[in-house]
Scaffold this active site. Structure first.
Site, PDB file in Angstrom:
ATOM      1  N   GLY A  94      26.455   1.304  -4.177  1.00 56.12           N
ATOM      2  CA  GLY A  94      25.802   2.573  -3.699  1.00 56.12           C
ATOM      3  C   GLY A  94      24.557   2.206  -2.696  1.00 56.12           C
ATOM      4  N   PHE A 133      20.996  -9.057  -1.984  1.00 52.89           N
ATOM      5  CA  PHE A 133      22.076  -8.526  -2.483  1.00 52.89           C
ATOM      6  C   PHE A 133      23.044  -8.112  -1.075  1.00 52.89           C
ATOM      7  CE2 PHE A 133      19.031  -6.923  -5.826  1.00 52.89           C
ATOM      8  CZ  PHE A 133      19.328  -7.868  -6.679  1.00 52.89           C
ATOM      9  N   ASP A 189      -1.657  13.587 -13.662  1.00 52.22           N
ATOM     10  CA  ASP A 189      -0.676  12.546 -13.502  1.00 52.22           C
ATOM     11  C   ASP A 189      -0.532  12.383 -15.103  1.00 52.22           C
ATOM     12  OD1 ASP A 189      -0.498   9.913 -11.591  1.00 52.22           O
ATOM     13  OD2 ASP A 189       0.413   9.694 -13.856  1.00 52.22           O
ATOM     14  N   TYR A 225      18.724  11.889  -7.586  1.00 50.04           N
ATOM     15  CA  TYR A 225      17.544  11.710  -7.068  1.00 50.04           C
ATOM     16  C   TYR A 225      17.426  12.387  -5.362  1.00 50.04           C
ATOM     17  CZ  TYR A 225      13.279   9.776  -4.755  1.00 50.04           C
ATOM     18  OH  TYR A 225      12.277   9.477  -4.211  1.00 50.04           O
TER      19      TYR A 225
HETATM   20  C1  UD2 Z   1      14.872   3.197  -0.916  1.00 50.58           C
HETATM   21  C2  UD2 Z   1      13.808   3.809  -1.935  1.00 50.58           C
HETATM   22  C3  UD2 Z   1      14.809   4.819  -3.024  1.00 50.58           C
HETATM   23  C4  UD2 Z   1      15.562   5.973  -1.984  1.00 50.58           C
HETATM   24  C5  UD2 Z   1      16.450   5.028  -0.848  1.00 50.58           C
HETATM   25  C6  UD2 Z   1      16.940   6.115  -0.171  1.00 50.58           C
HETATM   26  C7  UD2 Z   1      12.440   2.092  -2.741  1.00 50.58           C
HETATM   27  C8  UD2 Z   1      11.919   1.040  -3.650  1.00 50.58           C
HETATM   28  N1  UD2 Z   1      13.541   2.798  -2.966  1.00 50.58           N
HETATM   29  O1  UD2 Z   1      15.926   2.354  -1.815  1.00 50.58           O
HETATM   30  O2  UD2 Z   1      13.957   5.402  -3.716  1.00 50.58           O
HETATM   31  O3  UD2 Z   1      14.558   6.494  -1.336  1.00 50.58           O
HETATM   32  O4  UD2 Z   1      15.679   4.320  -0.372  1.00 50.58           O
HETATM   33  O5  UD2 Z   1      17.745   5.508   0.559  1.00 50.58           O
HETATM   34  O6  UD2 Z   1      11.768   2.348  -1.533  1.00 50.58           O
HETATM   35  N2  UD2 Z   1      17.518  -5.856  -1.859  1.00 50.58           N
HETATM   36  C9  UD2 Z   1      17.924  -7.318  -2.015  1.00 50.58           C
HETATM   37  N3  UD2 Z   1      17.090  -8.021  -3.110  1.00 50.58           N
HETATM   38  C10 UD2 Z   1      16.213  -7.533  -3.897  1.00 50.58           C
HETATM   39  C11 UD2 Z   1      16.010  -5.959  -3.951  1.00 50.58           C
HETATM   40  C12 UD2 Z   1      16.472  -5.356  -2.980  1.00 50.58           C
HETATM   41  O7  UD2 Z   1      18.584  -7.888  -1.150  1.00 50.58           O
HETATM   42  O8  UD2 Z   1      15.714  -8.091  -4.993  1.00 50.58           O
HETATM   43  C13 UD2 Z   1      18.206  -5.306  -1.034  1.00 50.58           C
HETATM   44  C14 UD2 Z   1      18.710  -3.809  -1.594  1.00 50.58           C
HETATM   45  O9  UD2 Z   1      20.052  -4.397  -1.939  1.00 50.58           O
HETATM   46  C15 UD2 Z   1      18.850  -2.845  -0.402  1.00 50.58           C
HETATM   47  C16 UD2 Z   1      17.380  -3.326   0.367  1.00 50.58           C
HETATM   48  O10 UD2 Z   1      16.931  -4.651   0.000  1.00 50.58           O
HETATM   49  O11 UD2 Z   1      19.820  -3.220   0.752  1.00 50.58           O
HETATM   50  C17 UD2 Z   1      16.338  -2.063   0.108  1.00 50.58           C
HETATM   51  O12 UD2 Z   1      16.173  -2.091  -1.319  1.00 50.58           O
HETATM   52  P1  UD2 Z   1      15.153  -1.229  -2.038  1.00 50.58           P
HETATM   53  O13 UD2 Z   1      15.508  -1.286  -3.587  1.00 50.58           O
HETATM   54  O14 UD2 Z   1      13.847  -1.890  -1.496  1.00 50.58           O
HETATM   55  O15 UD2 Z   1      15.227   0.027  -1.179  1.00 50.58           O
HETATM   56  P2  UD2 Z   1      16.392   1.196  -1.037  1.00 50.58           P
HETATM   57  O16 UD2 Z   1      16.567   1.232   0.524  1.00 50.58           O
HETATM   58  O17 UD2 Z   1      17.814   0.861  -1.714  1.00 50.58           O
END
Ligand code: UD2
Length: 300
Positions: free
Chosen positions: A267, A199, A31, A138
């Site tokens: 996005g 969001f 790591d 990514y």
């Molecule tokens: C996840 C993975 C990312 C990638 C992606 C593939 C995580 C942390 N990230 O992103 O690495 O694999 O999937 O599609 O697992 N949201 C809110 N409020 C907050 C934070 C997030 O509403 O305070 C929403 C965000 O806008 C999204 C959803 O929650 O619609 C999930 O967000 P995320 O950041 O946990 O994970 P994601 O799906 O964007």
């Protein structure tokens, strides 16, 4: 005793894997300490500070029977800012390990990809054969790592296999990190008695999988020879909306505050849910931790 190299062994997935395996196998963790500390794993575990891109990583592959490659640049946002850094870690780092594995007698090479390889899904639930059109460096680098793993299986007979995790959560995800998942963020707010921030309109869906189920599927990959040469979705097969999630978190932590809404994140994908028939059929995988139970684990 089998000798297992876990790259990224101090990270979220890696450290839970070490917990599950260190009494059954001789574990070496590699790591670079980029996101955590030595204390993430028990003191008796052999931890080597270094990078998957280094020559030393290749030497470690030669000294082990199995490689579980969880180390990666994991942030979509960071990959957008610096695609070269992302590719150096996720593409070249993976290739460095594979190349060492090809020249040694590795009995299993497990690669942790991501559901980000699918981009914006055309249809849900998403099967492994769904088109792969990543929307971020990514997603592209993870897909590339996967393709190399599968190519090494076909061209060189390397016993490699991959999983594509959907949204992983665990209490070890750092809520202070701006790239942390929505569950950690909502729980951090709830603990402070503050409103979770959604969001967009909250109707977007995600398939949230506990890290314990990810550890389970990796252990099945270790056991099953049939897994070699395959890529598997790692989700629960169920999804919920972000609004439902916010309510569930507030309920679990017994907090009575209204949710706040902010503009949709650029996005963001709208709907996501895995189809896990393939993992069920070939591996006998069955997710065990319900979202409610998973949230309770944070409360404990
Ligand atoms: C996840 C993975 C990312 C990638 C992606 C593939 C995580 C942390 N990230 O992103 O690495 O694999 O999937 O599609 O697992 N949201 C809110 N409020 C907050 C934070 C997030 O509403 O305070 C929403 C965000 O806008 C999204 C959803 O929650 O619609 C999930 O967000 P995320 O950041 O946990 O994970 P994601 O799906 O964007």
């Amino acid at each position: 005793m089998q000798k297992i190299l876990i790259t990224g062994g101090l990270g979220q997935v890696g450290s839970y894997l070490v917990d599950a395996l260190h009494e059954k196998a001789k574990i070496t963790v590699l790591d670079n300490y980029s996101s955590t500390t030595r204390e993430a794993v028990p003191p008796e575990v052999n931890v080597i500070k270094g990078d998957v891109k280094d020559r030393m990583a290749a030497d470690l592959v030669n000294q082990n029977d199995v490689v579980i490659h969880t180390a990666a640049q994991i942030s979509v946002t960071a990959s957008m800012k610096d695609p070269l850094f992302d590719a150096q870690n996720n593409v070249f780092g993976t290739l460095n390990l594979l190349e060492a594995a090809r020249r040694s007698s590795i009995s299993k090479f497990i690669y942790i990809s991501s559901a980000a390889v699918y981009g914006d899904p055309i249809n849900v639930p998403i099967t492994e054969s769904h088109p792969q059109d990543p929307l971020s460096p990514y997603g592209a680098s993870k897909l590339s790592g996967e393709k190399y793993c599968m190519m090494y299986n076909k061209a060189f007979g390397l016993p490699s296999c991959c999983i594509r995790p959907f949204n992983i959560y665990s209490p070890r995800q750092d809520p202070g990190n701006p790239y942390s998942g929505v569950i950690s963020r909502f729980i951090e707010k709830a603990r402070a008695g503050q409103s979770p921030v959604i969001f967009g309109d909250g109707t977007q869906t995600r398939d949230f999988i506990s890290v314990h189920d990810i550890v389970d599927i990796i252990q099945l990959l270790l056991e099953k020879e049939d897994a070699n040469g395959h890529v598997f979705n790692a989700g629960t097969g169920n999804s919920i909306t972000v609004s439902e999630l916010a309510n569930m978190v507030l309920e679990t932590f017994d907090v009575d505050v209204p949710v706040r809404y902010m503009p949709e994140r650029p996005g963001d994908i709208k709907y996501s849910c895995s189809d896990i028939s393939k993992a069920r059929k070939i591996l006998g995988f069955e997710p065990k931790v319900s979202l409610r139970e998973g949230l309770m684990e944070f409360a404990e």
